[in-house]
Design an enzyme around this catalytic site. Structure first.
Site, mmCIF file in Angstrom:
data_model
loop_
_atom_site.group_PDB
_atom_site.id
_atom_site.type_symbol
_atom_site.label_atom_id
_atom_site.label_comp_id
_atom_site.label_asym_id
_atom_site.label_seq_id
_atom_site.Cartn_x
_atom_site.Cartn_y
_atom_site.Cartn_z
ATOM 1 N N GLU A 79 -7.230 -5.242 -3.002
ATOM 2 C CA GLU A 79 -7.196 -4.058 -2.126
ATOM 3 C C GLU A 79 -8.221 -3.001 -2.567
ATOM 4 O OE1 GLU A 79 -3.230 -2.588 -1.316
ATOM 5 O OE2 GLU A 79 -3.997 -0.581 -0.908
ATOM 6 N N LYS A 265 5.646 0.671 -3.362
ATOM 7 C CA LYS A 265 4.538 -0.279 -3.185
ATOM 8 C C LYS A 265 3.275 0.306 -3.817
ATOM 9 C CE LYS A 265 1.074 -2.561 -0.969
ATOM 10 N NZ LYS A 265 -0.367 -2.260 -1.027
ATOM 11 N N ASP A 281 3.849 -12.811 -15.345
ATOM 12 C CA ASP A 281 4.668 -13.258 -14.215
ATOM 13 C C ASP A 281 5.021 -12.010 -13.390
ATOM 14 O OD1 ASP A 281 6.589 -14.110 -12.447
ATOM 15 O OD2 ASP A 281 7.712 -15.284 -13.911
ATOM 16 N N HIS A 378 -10.104 5.123 2.279
ATOM 17 C CA HIS A 378 -10.184 3.703 2.631
ATOM 18 C C HIS A 378 -11.421 3.446 3.482
ATOM 19 C CE1 HIS A 378 -5.785 2.198 2.058
ATOM 20 N NE2 HIS A 378 -6.398 2.500 0.941
HETATM 21 C C1 MEV Z 1 -1.189 1.342 -0.023
HETATM 22 O O1 MEV Z 1 -1.505 0.155 -0.689
HETATM 23 C C2 MEV Z 1 -0.197 2.156 -0.846
HETATM 24 C C3 MEV Z 1 0.323 3.421 -0.162
HETATM 25 O O2 MEV Z 1 0.909 3.103 1.083
HETATM 26 C C4 MEV Z 1 1.340 4.018 -1.101
HETATM 27 C C5 MEV Z 1 2.091 5.208 -0.528
HETATM 28 O O3 MEV Z 1 2.234 5.306 0.695
HETATM 29 O O4 MEV Z 1 2.575 6.001 -1.353
HETATM 30 C C6 MEV Z 1 -0.802 4.392 0.099
#
Ligand code: MEV
Length: 428
Positions: A79, A265, A281, A378
């Site tokens: 990413e 995430k 792992d 991004h």
């Molecule tokens: C993207 O890989 C991760 C985000 O969505 C985390 C977040 O929203 O805090 C930007």
């Protein structure tokens, strides 16, 4: 060793390797193992039906100070933005001391399931009485680990079901093992398998599953940092406003599981990238992290941010079962090199680095979301990838990417047009 390598991102891959090797006290030739670091035979020995070796980008995040010691943070991830985000966030907290961690002992819990027990209360009492004997037996089964200061620590039992039921009376016996520098899966699974008959005999039950639990809630890492307003703000957004917006973003995640999952995430972007780079792992850590996030019965953020005077204080707690011996590290020279690059000599240091990367990525994501929105950064990176895909030579990539971003049209066709225009301008 300093993890401050300003301008690393402006260099070619070859120049970066020279700079990083020098910073980490390695030879440039050593870094060749980053191109896979896994031979065909090694790969074929790792898993089944091997056809080849899959590649992902390997990078280092800069600016990290963890427990007072600088570290280059190895990251493998597909990413865009994550490595830059981690490095930027590490820079934001660096002058205020960087990241501070508390890494709990490497205790992994093995489970032995017992079924068809006629009287679970009698069995549980018998298991409690026999616990010292079972523990001694488990320790005798792992002399080398015990000699290194680890080994089995406790045997406990819990009643899960009473008869009648499809499995009769069910008890699970937990074997807690300090795995020291190993992740511990093989170690604990072997111990559970070898101890199971004795445990079943004591409980007059039938042996069921014998396997570790990936909810390693005893093996947690707590990492904290402080981001001062001066580091949070920029020319467009003053520090106190960024601070307040990030604290509000943290509260949003605390109020809503839909948001908490995405928040986590972002944490795992950093954690997993370190785990993949170092041959860990990561599925085990992912499974444990999310179960830990839901331990109260509601799914909660793993990291929270609070306003504290003229800055923000962040805290991340999560279980991190990692190892620096065994597992994929046997075969994978690239993963071993990643540990050397990061200066890692113990599993607890690796856990600290992975957790710090997680908190850094969370800070960077919340800062972007709470100010410009995530797409701006991004888009800039995406524009560079599109410029490259359109065939822009290295010296024109930035120019083409800037023009794409300015036009708000980030497509390969648009990049080709810009390239043609630039070439027409340059030709006499
Ligand atoms: C993207 O890989 C991760 C985000 O969505 C985390 C977040 O929203 O805090 C930007």
């Amino acid at each position: 060793m300093s993890s401050r390598l300003p301008g690393l991102y402006t260099l070619t891959v070859a120049e970066r390797r020279r700079q990083v090797a020098a910073a980490a006290g390695l030879e440039v030739a050593d870094l060749a193992d980053l191109d896979g670091g896994l031979g065909d035979d090694d790969a074929a020995g790792m898993i089944e039906n091997v056809l080849g070796r899959h590649a992902l980008p390997f990078a280092v995040a800069t600016n990290f100070t963890i427990d007072g010691v600088d570290a280059l943070v190895p990251m493998v991830i597909e990413e865009p933005s994550v490595v830059a985000a981690a490095s930027n966030a590490a820079r934001m907290v660096r002058d205020a001391g960087g990241f501070t961690t508390e890494v709990a002992p490497a205790i992994v819990t093995g489970q032995i399931q017992l079924t068809q027990i006629a009287d679970v209360d009698v069995a549980a009492a018998a298991l409690a009485d026999a616990a010292p004997m079972l523990l001694a037996r488990a320790r005798a089964l792992s002399p080398r680990l015990c000699a290194r200061g680890g080994g089995p620590l406790a045997v406990t039992a819990r009643v899960l079901a009473r008869p009648p039921g499809p499995d009769g009376g069910v008890i699970v016996v937990h074997l807690d093992v300090d795995c020291r520098d190993a992740m511990g899966a093989n170690l604990v699974n072997t111990l559970c398998e070898r101890l199971a008959e004795a445990v079943a005999h004591v409980a007059s039950g039938r042996v069921g599953l014998r396997i570790l639990s990936n909810l390693s809630d005893r093996r947690t890492v707590r990492v904290t940092c402080r981001a001062p307003d001066a580091a949070l703000g920029d020319s467009r957004c003053p520090g106190p406003a960024v601070r307040a917006a990030i604290a509000a973003a943290s509260r949003f995640a605390e109020l809503d599981p839909y948001r908490a999952v995405t928040h986590n995430k972002g944490v795992m972007n950093g954690v997993d990238a370190v785990l993949v780079a170092t041959g860990q792992d990561w599925r085990a850590v992912e499974a444990g992290a999310h179960a830990f996030a839901a331990r109260s019965g509601a799914y909660r953020p793993l990291a929270v941010w609070r306003e504290d005077g003229d800055g923000l204080v962040g805290e991340l707690v999560l279980p991190l079962a990692v190892g620096i011996v065994g597992g994929a590290l046997h075969a994978h020279r690239g993963a071993r090199l990643a540990l050397r690059l990061a200066g890692v000599a113990t599993a607890s240091r690796l856990a600290a680095i992975a957790a710090a990367a997680g908190l850094a990525c969370n800070l960077a994501a919340l800062r972007a979301l709470a100010t410009d929105g995530i797409q701006r950064g991004h888009m800039a990176l995406h524009a560079r990838a599109v410029a490259r895909a359109a065939g822009a030579p290295a010296d024109l990539i930035d120019e083409v990417a800037d023009a794409l971003a300015a036009a708000g049209d980030v497509r390969v066709e648009a990049a080709r047009v810009i390239l043609q225009e630039l070439s027409a301008k340059d030709s006499p």
